[in-house]
Design a protein around this motif. Structure first.
Motif, PDB file in Angstrom:
ATOM      1  N   ARG A   1     -11.589  33.366  -7.898  1.00 29.94           N
ATOM      2  CA  ARG A   1     -10.993  34.619  -7.435  1.00 29.94           C
ATOM      3  C   ARG A   1      -9.498  34.420  -7.221  1.00 29.94           C
ATOM      4  O   ARG A   1      -9.035  33.338  -6.851  1.00 29.94           O
ATOM      5  CB  ARG A   1     -11.649  35.072  -6.138  1.00 29.94           C
ATOM      6  N   ARG A   2      -8.732  35.474  -7.441  1.00 20.00           N
ATOM      7  CA  ARG A   2      -7.282  35.428  -7.276  1.00 20.00           C
ATOM      8  C   ARG A   2      -6.891  35.520  -5.802  1.00 20.00           C
ATOM      9  O   ARG A   2      -5.964  34.844  -5.351  1.00 20.00           O
ATOM     10  CB  ARG A   2      -6.630  36.576  -8.058  1.00 20.00           C
ATOM     11  N   CYS A   3      -7.618  36.337  -5.043  1.00 17.73           N
ATOM     12  CA  CYS A   3      -7.243  36.542  -3.655  1.00 17.73           C
ATOM     13  C   CYS A   3      -8.423  37.073  -2.854  1.00 17.73           C
ATOM     14  O   CYS A   3      -9.427  37.520  -3.417  1.00 17.73           O
ATOM     15  CB  CYS A   3      -6.056  37.503  -3.548  1.00 17.73           C
ATOM     16  N   MET A   4      -8.271  37.032  -1.551  1.00 22.88           N
ATOM     17  CA  MET A   4      -9.265  37.607  -0.647  1.00 22.88           C
ATOM     18  C   MET A   4      -8.641  37.774   0.729  1.00 22.88           C
ATOM     19  O   MET A   4      -7.580  37.212   1.033  1.00 22.88           O
ATOM     20  CB  MET A   4     -10.519  36.729  -0.543  1.00 22.88           C
ATOM     21  N   MET A   5      -9.314  38.563   1.563  1.00 24.25           N
ATOM     22  CA  MET A   5      -8.856  38.808   2.923  1.00 24.25           C
ATOM     23  C   MET A   5      -9.900  38.246   3.887  1.00 24.25           C
ATOM     24  O   MET A   5     -11.105  38.321   3.637  1.00 24.25           O
ATOM     25  CB  MET A   5      -8.707  40.308   3.163  1.00 24.25           C
ATOM     26  N   HIS A   6      -9.431  37.686   4.990  1.00 21.97           N
ATOM     27  CA  HIS A   6     -10.371  37.222   6.009  1.00 21.97           C
ATOM     28  C   HIS A   6      -9.789  37.515   7.382  1.00 21.97           C
ATOM     29  O   HIS A   6      -8.580  37.384   7.591  1.00 21.97           O
ATOM     30  CB  HIS A   6     -10.647  35.728   5.874  1.00 21.97           C
ATOM     31  N   ARG A   7     -10.675  37.898   8.288  1.00 22.82           N
ATOM     32  CA  ARG A   7     -10.211  38.286   9.626  1.00 22.82           C
ATOM     33  C   ARG A   7     -10.964  37.502  10.692  1.00 22.82           C
ATOM     34  O   ARG A   7     -12.183  37.325  10.609  1.00 22.82           O
ATOM     35  CB  ARG A   7     -10.434  39.784   9.848  1.00 22.82           C
ATOM     36  N   TYR A   8     -10.220  37.055  11.685  1.00 23.87           N
ATOM     37  CA  TYR A   8     -10.785  36.395  12.853  1.00 23.87           C
ATOM     38  C   TYR A   8     -10.506  37.283  14.059  1.00 23.87           C
ATOM     39  O   TYR A   8      -9.355  37.617  14.331  1.00 23.87           O
ATOM     40  CB  TYR A   8     -10.158  35.023  13.070  1.00 23.87           C
ATOM     41  N   ASP A   9     -11.568  37.670  14.765  1.00 21.91           N
ATOM     42  CA  ASP A   9     -11.420  38.576  15.898  1.00 21.91           C
ATOM     43  C   ASP A   9     -12.100  37.975  17.122  1.00 21.91           C
ATOM     44  O   ASP A   9     -13.320  37.812  17.152  1.00 21.91           O
ATOM     45  CB  ASP A   9     -12.031  39.941  15.566  1.00 21.91           C
ATOM     46  N   ASN A  10     -11.320  37.672  18.130  1.00 26.10           N
ATOM     47  CA  ASN A  10     -11.864  37.091  19.347  1.00 26.10           C
ATOM     48  C   ASN A  10     -11.461  37.899  20.571  1.00 26.10           C
ATOM     49  O   ASN A  10     -11.242  37.358  21.646  1.00 26.10           O
ATOM     50  CB  ASN A  10     -11.391  35.639  19.518  1.00 26.10           C
ATOM     51  N   ARG A  11     -11.387  39.218  20.381  1.00 24.48           N
ATOM     52  CA  ARG A  11     -10.985  40.064  21.501  1.00 24.48           C
ATOM     53  C   ARG A  11     -12.134  40.396  22.428  1.00 24.48           C
ATOM     54  O   ARG A  11     -11.936  40.885  23.526  1.00 24.48           O
ATOM     55  CB  ARG A  11     -10.342  41.345  20.977  1.00 24.48           C
ATOM     56  N   SER A  12     -13.347  40.134  21.996  1.00 21.51           N
ATOM     57  CA  SER A  12     -14.508  40.401  22.830  1.00 21.51           C
ATOM     58  C   SER A  12     -15.034  39.102  23.416  1.00 21.51           C
ATOM     59  O   SER A  12     -15.334  38.159  22.695  1.00 21.51           O
ATOM     60  CB  SER A  12     -15.618  41.072  22.005  1.00 21.51           C
ATOM     61  N   SER A  13     -15.144  39.032  24.725  1.00 30.08           N
ATOM     62  CA  SER A  13     -15.643  37.823  25.364  1.00 30.08           C
ATOM     63  C   SER A  13     -17.117  37.588  25.047  1.00 30.08           C
ATOM     64  O   SER A  13     -17.639  36.502  25.274  1.00 30.08           O
ATOM     65  CB  SER A  13     -15.461  37.926  26.886  1.00 30.08           C
ATOM     66  N   GLU A  14     -17.799  38.621  24.523  1.00 33.21           N
ATOM     67  CA  GLU A  14     -19.208  38.488  24.190  1.00 33.21           C
ATOM     68  C   GLU A  14     -19.418  37.953  22.785  1.00 33.21           C
ATOM     69  O   GLU A  14     -20.537  37.725  22.358  1.00 33.21           O
ATOM     70  CB  GLU A  14     -19.901  39.849  24.321  1.00 33.21           C
TER      71      GLU A  14
END
Length: 314
Positions: A71-84
């Motif tokens: 693959r040429r590209c991709m997006m990835h997200r890390y979300d740690n705004r929820s303590s749960e």
């Protein structure tokens, strides 16, 4: 960026495929902000940090899978705004989110855009690129196409060249100043009229170490590319010669080591030329961090320069 460039050269030398990880959006508390870069290699090695070391391993796994899937590209997200919801079991606790764009870069595309990025930085030129988040296309940009940067499908990547520091005086206390600046990735030049001090092996990795004649120390040296200069020869006559030429330059940050009385004497010797230093001279140079050792003084100087440029104060 200097560490990234060294890594790039090593990995390109062995023909490894690379993935550029670019932070394109953040919310809340995050270690790095949009525009931050790191490099991930098919060899398993990586350079740079986007967090405190918490997510890089997981991100590298995604990069390797992207390479395996061609693959040429991709997006990835890390979300740690929820303590749960501690991220994938690691529980970072940073209370923020980070969106990272991964872009392939290898032999097939002549290692672009990294080749062009590092080529521009080597010439002390800023890099301004428009990255298409849909297909990984990258084009050089400027204000003429700034309207395009508002598209949600594009990210404007700006990379400034390393700060260039001129140290006038290469005595023993210049060594820790050089080490701190070099560690930050700055390009450093050291000048001294004393042959015992102007020795390149004392400053491994410096852009230039040169013995100069005081009355023409700037001859053959273009001062315009330098972001900052620190005068620290501990020799009144030498410091006067350095300040004379620096006052005529366009360098926006000029630091002078020594007490206020010494500064006043040197400015008086400069006469009308001293007015050119009014808004640029930091004397005594350095933040008031306390400490009297060469290392603590060097730290205070580097901290002041870092703060001045990071906060757009000069």
């Amino acid at each position: 960026m200097m560490d990234l460039q060294a890594f790039f050269e090593q990995e390109r030398g062995v023909g490894a495929d690379l993935v550029i990880a670019i932070v394109i959006a953040t919310e809340g508390s995050t270690y790095r902000k949009p525009g931050a870069l790191m490099l991930l290699s098919s060899s398993g090695r990586r350079a740079g940090l986007l967090s405190g070391g918490c997510l890089e391993g997981d991100l590298h796994e995604h990069a390797l899978k992207m390479l395996a899937d061609d693959r040429r590209c991709m997006m990835h997200r890390y979300d740690n705004r929820s303590s749960e919801d501690p991220i994938w079991g690691l529980g970072l606790g940073c209370e923020g989110s980070m969106t990272i764009f991964l872009l392939r870069c290898g032999i097939g595309d002549s290692y672009e855009p990294l080749t062009s990025i590092f080529s521009s930085l080597a010439q002390n030129q800023a890099v301004d690129l428009l990255v298409d988040l849909r297909n990984g296309g990258v084009i050089a940009t400027d204000s003429a196409v700034s309207a395009q940067t508002s598209s949600i499908d594009c990210f404007r990547l700006r990379v400034a060249p390393p700060l260039r520091l001129l140290i006038c005086g290469a005595g023993p206390d210049a060594e820790p100043l050089f080490e701190f600046a070099h560690r930050l990735g700055w390009k450093v030049t050291l000048l001294d009229h004393r042959p015992a001090y102007a020795v390149p092996h004392r400053f491994s990795g410096a852009e230039l170490v040169k013995q100069v004649e005081l009355d023409e120390w700037a001859k053959g040296l273009d001062l315009d590319p330098y972001s900052a200069a620190v005068v620290m020869s501990h020799h009144l006559g030498a410091d006067a010669q350095y300040l004379d030429k620096l006052a005529r330059s366009r360098i926006t940050y000029i630091g002078l080591l020594g007490p206020p009385a010494r500064k006043e004497r040197l400015l008086a010797d400069l006469g009308p030329l001293a007015a050119e230093l009014t808004t640029r001279l930091r004397a005594p140079v350095g933040l008031n961090l306390g400490g009297r050792t060469p290392e603590s003084i060097a730290l205070s100087i580097v901290a002041e320069i870092q703060a001045a440029f990071s906060l757009n104060a000069v």
